[in-house]
Design an enzyme around this catalytic site. Structure first.
Site, mmCIF file in Angstrom:
data_model
loop_
_atom_site.group_PDB
_atom_site.id
_atom_site.type_symbol
_atom_site.label_atom_id
_atom_site.label_comp_id
_atom_site.label_asym_id
_atom_site.label_seq_id
_atom_site.Cartn_x
_atom_site.Cartn_y
_atom_site.Cartn_z
ATOM 1 N N ASP A 135 0.688 -1.162 0.164
ATOM 2 C CA ASP A 135 0.179 0.034 -0.177
ATOM 3 C C ASP A 135 0.871 1.280 0.046
ATOM 4 O O ASP A 135 1.760 1.385 0.780
ATOM 5 C CB ASP A 135 -0.898 0.010 1.276
ATOM 6 C CG ASP A 135 -2.161 0.901 1.128
ATOM 7 O OD1 ASP A 135 -2.386 1.477 -0.143
ATOM 8 O OD2 ASP A 135 -2.712 1.483 1.986
ATOM 9 N N HIS A 142 -3.942 13.839 0.499
ATOM 10 C CA HIS A 142 -4.111 12.964 1.723
ATOM 11 C C HIS A 142 -3.188 13.152 2.634
ATOM 12 O O HIS A 142 -3.279 13.104 3.864
ATOM 13 C CB HIS A 142 -4.428 11.604 1.197
ATOM 14 C CG HIS A 142 -4.553 10.523 2.213
ATOM 15 N ND1 HIS A 142 -5.453 10.309 3.352
ATOM 16 C CD2 HIS A 142 -3.692 9.396 2.741
ATOM 17 C CE1 HIS A 142 -5.511 9.408 4.044
ATOM 18 N NE2 HIS A 142 -4.388 8.921 3.708
ATOM 19 N N GLU A 208 -10.873 3.760 2.965
ATOM 20 C CA GLU A 208 -9.912 4.662 2.156
ATOM 21 C C GLU A 208 -9.987 3.980 0.822
ATOM 22 O O GLU A 208 -9.950 3.168 0.187
ATOM 23 C CB GLU A 208 -8.683 4.262 2.559
ATOM 24 C CG GLU A 208 -7.983 4.642 4.071
ATOM 25 C CD GLU A 208 -6.573 4.495 4.367
ATOM 26 O OE1 GLU A 208 -5.899 3.793 3.761
ATOM 27 O OE2 GLU A 208 -6.438 5.364 5.255
ATOM 28 N N GLU A 210 -9.037 3.963 -2.729
ATOM 29 C CA GLU A 210 -7.777 3.724 -3.525
ATOM 30 C C GLU A 210 -8.047 2.911 -4.802
ATOM 31 O O GLU A 210 -8.989 2.362 -5.072
ATOM 32 C CB GLU A 210 -6.904 2.834 -2.558
ATOM 33 C CG GLU A 210 -6.599 3.482 -1.262
ATOM 34 C CD GLU A 210 -5.525 3.114 -0.486
ATOM 35 O OE1 GLU A 210 -4.623 2.273 -1.039
ATOM 36 O OE2 GLU A 210 -5.544 2.993 0.722
ATOM 37 N N ASP A 242 -9.231 0.329 1.387
ATOM 38 C CA ASP A 242 -8.306 -0.166 2.483
ATOM 39 C C ASP A 242 -9.136 0.285 3.710
ATOM 40 O O ASP A 242 -8.570 1.063 4.007
ATOM 41 C CB ASP A 242 -6.911 0.530 2.063
ATOM 42 C CG ASP A 242 -6.053 0.286 3.399
ATOM 43 O OD1 ASP A 242 -6.078 -0.755 4.020
ATOM 44 O OD2 ASP A 242 -5.065 0.865 3.791
ATOM 45 N N GLN A 249 -5.342 2.155 14.942
ATOM 46 C CA GLN A 249 -4.105 2.595 14.146
ATOM 47 C C GLN A 249 -3.222 3.614 14.992
ATOM 48 O O GLN A 249 -2.169 3.556 14.998
ATOM 49 C CB GLN A 249 -4.747 3.147 13.038
ATOM 50 C CG GLN A 249 -3.483 3.652 11.939
ATOM 51 C CD GLN A 249 -3.902 4.227 10.659
ATOM 52 O OE1 GLN A 249 -5.146 4.377 10.232
ATOM 53 N NE2 GLN A 249 -3.134 4.788 9.709
ATOM 54 N N TYR A 253 0.492 2.153 15.927
ATOM 55 C CA TYR A 253 1.341 2.583 14.487
ATOM 56 C C TYR A 253 2.690 3.028 14.886
ATOM 57 O O TYR A 253 3.551 3.065 14.041
ATOM 58 C CB TYR A 253 0.583 3.490 13.469
ATOM 59 C CG TYR A 253 0.998 4.936 13.762
ATOM 60 C CD1 TYR A 253 0.173 5.534 14.670
ATOM 61 C CD2 TYR A 253 1.642 5.637 12.882
ATOM 62 C CE1 TYR A 253 0.593 6.989 14.925
ATOM 63 C CE2 TYR A 253 1.961 7.221 13.145
ATOM 64 C CZ TYR A 253 1.411 7.467 14.001
ATOM 65 O OH TYR A 253 1.663 9.086 14.239
ATOM 66 N N LYS A 262 -5.366 -2.427 9.745
ATOM 67 C CA LYS A 262 -5.668 -2.487 8.295
ATOM 68 C C LYS A 262 -5.651 -3.884 7.948
ATOM 69 O O LYS A 262 -6.308 -4.104 6.809
ATOM 70 C CB LYS A 262 -4.236 -1.735 7.790
ATOM 71 C CG LYS A 262 -4.051 -0.085 7.902
ATOM 72 C CD LYS A 262 -4.786 0.574 7.206
ATOM 73 C CE LYS A 262 -4.166 1.946 7.417
ATOM 74 N NZ LYS A 262 -4.929 2.929 6.449
ATOM 75 N N THR A 358 -4.602 6.337 -0.087
ATOM 76 C CA THR A 358 -6.044 7.035 -0.380
ATOM 77 C C THR A 358 -5.900 8.156 -1.288
ATOM 78 O O THR A 358 -4.872 9.048 -1.232
ATOM 79 C CB THR A 358 -6.320 7.783 1.139
ATOM 80 O OG1 THR A 358 -6.324 6.788 2.041
ATOM 81 C CG2 THR A 358 -7.764 8.411 1.060
HETATM 82 CA CA CA Z 1 -4.374 2.899 2.437
#
Ligand code: CA
Length: 424
Positions: A135, A142, A208, A210, A242, A249, A253, A262, A358
């Site tokens: 990804d 974004h 998201e 995409e 996504d 997150q 993260y 995710k 995104t």
């Molecule tokens: Ca993404």
């Protein structure tokens, strides 16, 4: 590049309703099954699916050098591993068979009735087995919105962002086809008013918007794909959701990036629109400043003009558009993403999926996630039924649509859709 199948003047003997995503100029590949057929490869035309196994077994694809049984498989991987040139030959031949003035299939009633199956009689399946999923994070709008929200509004991009297409390796096993229910994930969340995390279902579930490209060739470990040859390795594109749990997150993260927020699911549209079919919709991307390193340098029209929209359908309600944007805004193009991905010698496998990140446009109505549309929950969206949304509720269905249009020809992706379910 001259691709006969893209001629905007082509007409087909198949009844294609106006505004269809699947005119004769598209011919996207997918995998389907019916009550009577096990999964096989097909191509969309109007409201029909063309059965490639039947055509192959009955001589309609003779002379293309296709291995026996290549379409009689659960996934398209072996077919797309033959490379983009072989797929082009097949698409050109299918275009010829479907032309209004070609009688081979048109006037063969028995063959036509077996080969063309009404779309409502088929179930569309995951078109490829995905060996690897990457990804990217290639929309400047974004990345800037997220940076402004969580770091510094005056300096939202991190120092590396304009020098390389930032990405992470995602989870391939949980990529599902449009129409599959999405289970609200559970995990660790740290509420702002406590020092320690709690275990909870996600309260900030998001989508998201995409687009992913699918790799149509193989490379060896140690081999790099130069940026000018990168597009030869791209078979086609799908819409890609996504799904993201923002609260999970935010806690997990640091420092290695997203994990359980995710990898619980991503959704793809079932038809792979070939890069060949999208050739007429090339456009220039944004100017890149500072200048990129030589291995990332591209010239000409490397972005694609694809209109995108996000619809939200509450349980029992009607779908309504909550965002409109365009794939053309992407700062990093697909050739750069692929060249960067392989510059260290990382190998490609047929069926690998590489998502754009995104896709957000420059205006608030063109953002590609609820995180941005509701500005992390501070600006709730008001829907037509009077309800509000900051993030997704149980029973909500998210639908992506995408299409390119020019010279009276519309090349579309169909839908990428998923409903949020929650077993308490
Ligand atoms: Ca993404």
């Amino acid at each position: 590049m001259q691709i006969k199948a893209n001629n905007p003047n082509l007409k087909t003997w198949v009844d294609v309703p106006p505004g269809s995503d699947f005119p004769i100029q598209n011919l996207p590949f997918g995998v389907f099954k019916t009550r009577y057929l096990s999964p096989v490869a097909g191509v969309a035309i109007g409201n029909y699916v063309l059965d490639l196994v039947y055509l192959h077994e009955n001589g309609f694809l003779d002379g293309l050098g296709l291995p026996p049984g290549i379409f009689n498989q659960r996934y398209l991987n072996d077919f797309i591993a033959l490379g983009r040139k072989k797929a082009r030959l097949v698409r050109e031949r299918l275009s010829e068979l479907l032309r209004h003035d070609n009688e081979e299939l048109r006037d063969n009633k028995a063959a036509r009735e077996i080969a063309l199956i009404p779309m409502q009689e088929v179930q569309l399946l995951m078109p490829v087995r995905v060996p690897n999923y990457t990804d990217f994070y290639s929309s400047m709008e974004h990345a800037s919105n997220v940076g402004a929200m969580f770091r510094d509004p005056n300096n939202p991009l991190l120092p590396n962002w304009k020098h390389l297409p930032v990405a992470y390796h995602g989870r391939a096993s949980s990529i599902v086809v449009s129409g599959t229910d999405i289970h609200r994930p559970k995990g660790q969340i740290k509420p702002p008013d406590t020092d320690t995390p709690v275990f909870s279902t996600s309260r900030k579930l998001d989508f998201e918007l995409e687009i992913a490209f699918i790799i149509g060739g193989e490379t060896k470990v140690g081999q790099s794909v130069p940026v000018d040859l990168a597009e030869d390795y791209i078979f086609g594109l799908v819409l890609f959701n996504d799904w993201s749990a923002r609260d999970i997150q935010q806690w997990e993260y640091v420092p290695l990036g997203p994990f359980l927020s995710k990898n619980f699911a991503s959704t793809v549209s079932p038809w792979i629109v070939t890069l060949d079919a999208l050739e007429p919709f090339r456009t220039k991307g944004p100017e890149q400043q500072p200048e990129v390193l030589p291995y990332l340098k591209t010239e000409g029209e490397r972005n694609l003009d694809i209109h995108l929209e996000v619809l939200l359908q509450p349980q029992g309600g009607v779908p309504e558009v909550i965002s409109r944007t365009n794939f053309r805004h992407m700062y990093w193009n697909m050739a750069q993403q692929l060249a960067h991905h392989t510059v260290n010698g990382c190998n490609l496998q047929a069926g690998d999926m590489m998502a754009s990140g995104t896709i957000s446009g420059p205006t608030p109505l063109s953002y590609g996630s609820l995180l941005e549309l509701s500005w992390n929950g501070t600006r709730p969206l008001v829907l037509g039924d009077g309800s509000t949304r900051t993030f997704l509720e149980d029973g909500d269905t998210v639908i992506f649509r995408g299409y390119a249009e020019k010279d009276g020809v519309r090349v579309g992706f169909g839908e990428c859709k998923g409903k949020i379910v929650n077993e308490k």
